[in-house]
Design an enzyme around this catalytic site. Structure first.
Site, PDB file in Angstrom:
ATOM      1  N   HIS A  82       3.796   8.867   8.306  1.00 30.47           N
ATOM      2  CA  HIS A  82       3.662   7.551   7.337  1.00 30.47           C
ATOM      3  C   HIS A  82       2.638   6.536   7.780  1.00 30.47           C
ATOM      4  CE1 HIS A  82       5.038   4.672   4.096  1.00 30.47           C
ATOM      5  NE2 HIS A  82       4.629   3.813   5.089  1.00 30.47           N
ATOM      6  N   ASP A 161      15.935   0.983  -2.120  1.00 28.86           N
ATOM      7  CA  ASP A 161      14.592   0.593  -1.687  1.00 28.86           C
ATOM      8  C   ASP A 161      13.796   0.446  -3.064  1.00 28.86           C
ATOM      9  OD1 ASP A 161      12.397   0.064   0.410  1.00 28.86           O
ATOM     10  OD2 ASP A 161      11.652   1.965  -0.858  1.00 28.86           O
ATOM     11  N   ARG A 168      10.214  -7.370  -3.864  1.00 24.78           N
ATOM     12  CA  ARG A 168       9.760  -8.046  -2.952  1.00 24.78           C
ATOM     13  C   ARG A 168       8.197  -8.367  -3.276  1.00 24.78           C
ATOM     14  NH1 ARG A 168       9.733  -3.983   1.470  1.00 24.78           N
ATOM     15  NH2 ARG A 168       8.459  -5.419   2.327  1.00 24.78           N
ATOM     16  N   SER A 183      12.461  -0.538   4.555  1.00 29.14           N
ATOM     17  CA  SER A 183      11.737   0.064   3.340  1.00 29.14           C
ATOM     18  C   SER A 183      11.195   1.563   3.853  1.00 29.14           C
ATOM     19  CB  SER A 183      10.684  -0.721   2.846  1.00 29.14           C
ATOM     20  OG  SER A 183       9.964  -0.195   1.658  1.00 29.14           O
ATOM     21  N   LYS A 187      13.388   5.487   3.433  1.00 25.44           N
ATOM     22  CA  LYS A 187      12.851   6.574   2.712  1.00 25.44           C
ATOM     23  C   LYS A 187      12.589   7.809   3.452  1.00 25.44           C
ATOM     24  CE  LYS A 187       9.795   3.907   0.978  1.00 25.44           C
ATOM     25  NZ  LYS A 187       8.584   3.363   0.143  1.00 25.44           N
TER      26      LYS A 187
END
Lengths: 427, 427
Positions: A82, A161, A168, A183, A187
């Site tokens: 990620h 999320d 947000r 967050s 995931k």
């Protein structure tokens, strides 16, 4: 449980109890806690932070708000990456088939872009026919048969999320380490990967502007991964200048194909290989094949083509091109010593490559092409950037965004490049 | 203008510009800025505060969100009082007719209670027939003919505050000096009074728990009044113990009538007279009549009866009484040295005198009657409090609220009463 008490507890430096956290995340997901109440709580979290224990519970509650995928039936170990988001960051595209070609299974659930950073799905959707939405069964089949899949996260995965992220974004509560960490990790953990490598970007074009902030985020996420049984490590990498020579959807796909064909810009190639080795190391895959070889012998490209085809795309199709281009020439002769990632990101966004609101479409051909990178010597009048857009009226605001975004200095001064990989956390 | 930029500016210690403030208040009032966005901004204001200039602009924008009333055609000078809220605080009831009897015109726009503090309108609505809603023309006529009016603020007055107040209540952003000050002052300035005396409560039963906080709020509001051309002063008064001997709607009306008849508990009488004198002084009324005389000669009572009649009420009607009572006896003999305002306020609330949500009805007869006040010597088994409710099941939770709410010590130790009026600001 009274949500006003929960907000007040956090507001007044109190630490939230596990019960409060479980309740507030569940009640918010179900719509019992209103958006304005969660907004106030998030702003209080922005100011007060969270303890490690609170954050682990908060993340667990977000995961528990939906289903958790399970790929344990696969023979190959699952491993994922990620990135916290940068300009020209197309690494997921060559990286996923590359790791699959070297023995890992990569269940990459990606998102769409918002703001000046592009989204992996937007990039792939510039390929005619390619579809982002797969069922869980399709994902599993593709992971088994091809080894890699890049697709949209289903609505059932960490729905808390999904709501929190949208909230947000409109309430200026994005830039908070515990909120960013929970967050991302909720995931990725719900996605069911056994190993995870985080690419935490640092610099003008990233959320994290300095190394210490980035390190804090990296350490926080590595701990969260460990707490949930996912082997996690993180690289801190430079995002003061765009990655590679393109920012924009189809432009980045083209550059990714160059890397998969064994070429491509040196920084994209270096980061792709470094991340691939780390993903394979962390998950313990032992095919014996090195990523550099898999780029050279075409096996990574073969996986890419299989991945695109499996999701309805035509790997040989011509990619969309923007209707108009405008060349920005170097104003002076000398050495390009700075080319700002944020300036290029905002320019690409304004040209149509990104979106201002979730509902907006993106222009697949739009973006910025870089003809020089920091360190290169340029001549006055030589092309520095080419801007691509479908709508000529967008040029002026893109050019405005680039104003002050680069510096050309005397070539004789020399140039020390900053390292691409700054540090590794939790290896 | 982008609301996320406005929130981020405040969040990151930035000072909001006049343009940002005007825009965000107007856009929120019109529903263009969403509740969750204003909630995040309010929480950022909670943490970052506001400069004097910001607060003056914020308040001006709230006033500008609606109409501003004009009583300049009256012969008498207008003067008003606002209390920040306490337990047993029925002062507005005897005070308004008292000041009118001494030559002031009092345009008192009041609210309903929420939480453990009662609302003036709830108290008056326990009088059969009395109605809280008047048109502006009716207000003006009553001020001219009777000299005093207590009624609900119309929807056209500072509508931004109406929305903000409701939002703060559900998002734990009530306890912020600039937000409290702007809420109070925007309504009072829009109400069109020429002079204003603030009763800022300090203690366990008040929003402000310590004197320094209360003084900060008082100074802030006095400055805001001056900035908007309203002659304003403030008293800091004690709210560690309830005012008078009753907390609850009809119970407090009865006590107010005792004061208007020349009697009543000494603290209620003292504060009523002190505030009346200050209101007359600040507005410059010069009828030559002293409030103490107006209580003694019945002229304040005459104005009260005229006020109630003018709004459809019957001043001679029997007031509602609760169906059930429960007496709490003194557990020990000695001197009552502490009787906590918050404990009594919460008990009265739980008995039905207050409401948890705006939409809830109140029970007019419910509340707490005090048979002793701090300083009094009591015998074990002697009645200390009487609880009143329409619903017997409410007794247990009210008794719980009173647990630890009072102390009885050796009578021989003596007792030094705390002063009721702690300080005056901006006189």
């Amino acid at each position: 449980m009274d949500v006003v008490d929960v907000i007040r507890t956090k507001r007044d430096t109190g630490v939230l109890s596990d019960t409060q956290i479980d309740w507030v995340i569940d009640a918010y997901t179900r719509g019992v806690v209103a958006e304005e109440q969660m907004a106030a709580l998030l702003m209080a979290v922005f100011f007060r932070g969270m303890s490690s224990a609170e954050l682990a519970q908060w993340t667990a509650a977000m995961i528990a708000s939906g289903e958790r995928m399970d790929f344990s039936s696969l023979e190959r170990p699952t491993t994922d990456k990620h990135s916290t988001g940068g300009v020209g960051d197309k690494i997921t595209l060559p990286l996923t088939p590359l790791v699959a070609a070297c023995g890992g299974a990569v269940p990459q659930l990606s998102g769409r872009g918002l703001g000046h950073t592009g989204g992996t799905l937007d990039k792939l959707e510039s390929i005619p026919g390619w579809r982002a939405t797969l069922s869980q069964a399709e994902m599993l089949t593709q992971l088994r048969d091809v080894g890699g899949v890049i697709c949209a996260a289903g609505a059932g995965l960490a729905p808390a999320d999904r709501k929190l992220y949208a909230l947000r974004d409109v309430t200026a509560t994005v830039e908070s380490v515990p909120l960013i960490a929970s967050s991302i990790m909720s995931k990725k953990i719900a996605e069911g990967t056994s190993a995870l490598v985080l690419d935490v970007k640092v610099g003008t074009g990233a959320f994290m502007k300095d190394v210490e902030q980035a390190r804090e985020l990296a350490v926080t996420m590595v701990e969260l991964g460990a707490a949930h049984g996912v082997k996690t490590s993180a690289l801190l990498t430079d995002m003061n200048t765009p990655l590679g020579r393109t920012a924009g959807n189809a432009l980045e796909v083209t550059e990714s194909l160059e890397v998969l064909a064994g070429g491509g810009p040196s920084d994209v190639k270096e980061l792709t290989i470094t991340l691939a080795r780390e993903m394979l190391r962390v998950c313990g895959a032992d095919s014996g094949k090195d990523p550099e070889d898999a780029l050279r012998d075409g096996s990574a490209m073969d996986v890419w083509r299989a991945m695109i085809r499996a999701q309805g795309g035509d790997p040989d199709a011509l990619l969309p091109r923007a209707r108009h281009t405008h060349v920005v020439n170097a104003p002076d002769s000398g050495r390009l010593v700075r080319l700002d990632a944020l300036a290029v990101g905002v320019a690409a966004w304004r040209l149509g490559a990104g979106r201002a609101r979730k509902e907006d479409p993106v222009a697949f051909g739009a973006g910025v092409e870089l003809h020089a990178k920091p360190g290169d010597v340029v001549q006055a009048g030589q092309p520095l950037l080419t801007l691509h857009t479908d709508d000529e009226e967008r040029f002026s605001r893109a050019i405005e965004a680039l104003d002050g975004g680069y510096d050309i200095a005397a070539a004789a001064n020399g140039f020390t490049p900053s390292p691409l990989v700054i540090d590794t956390v939790g290896a």
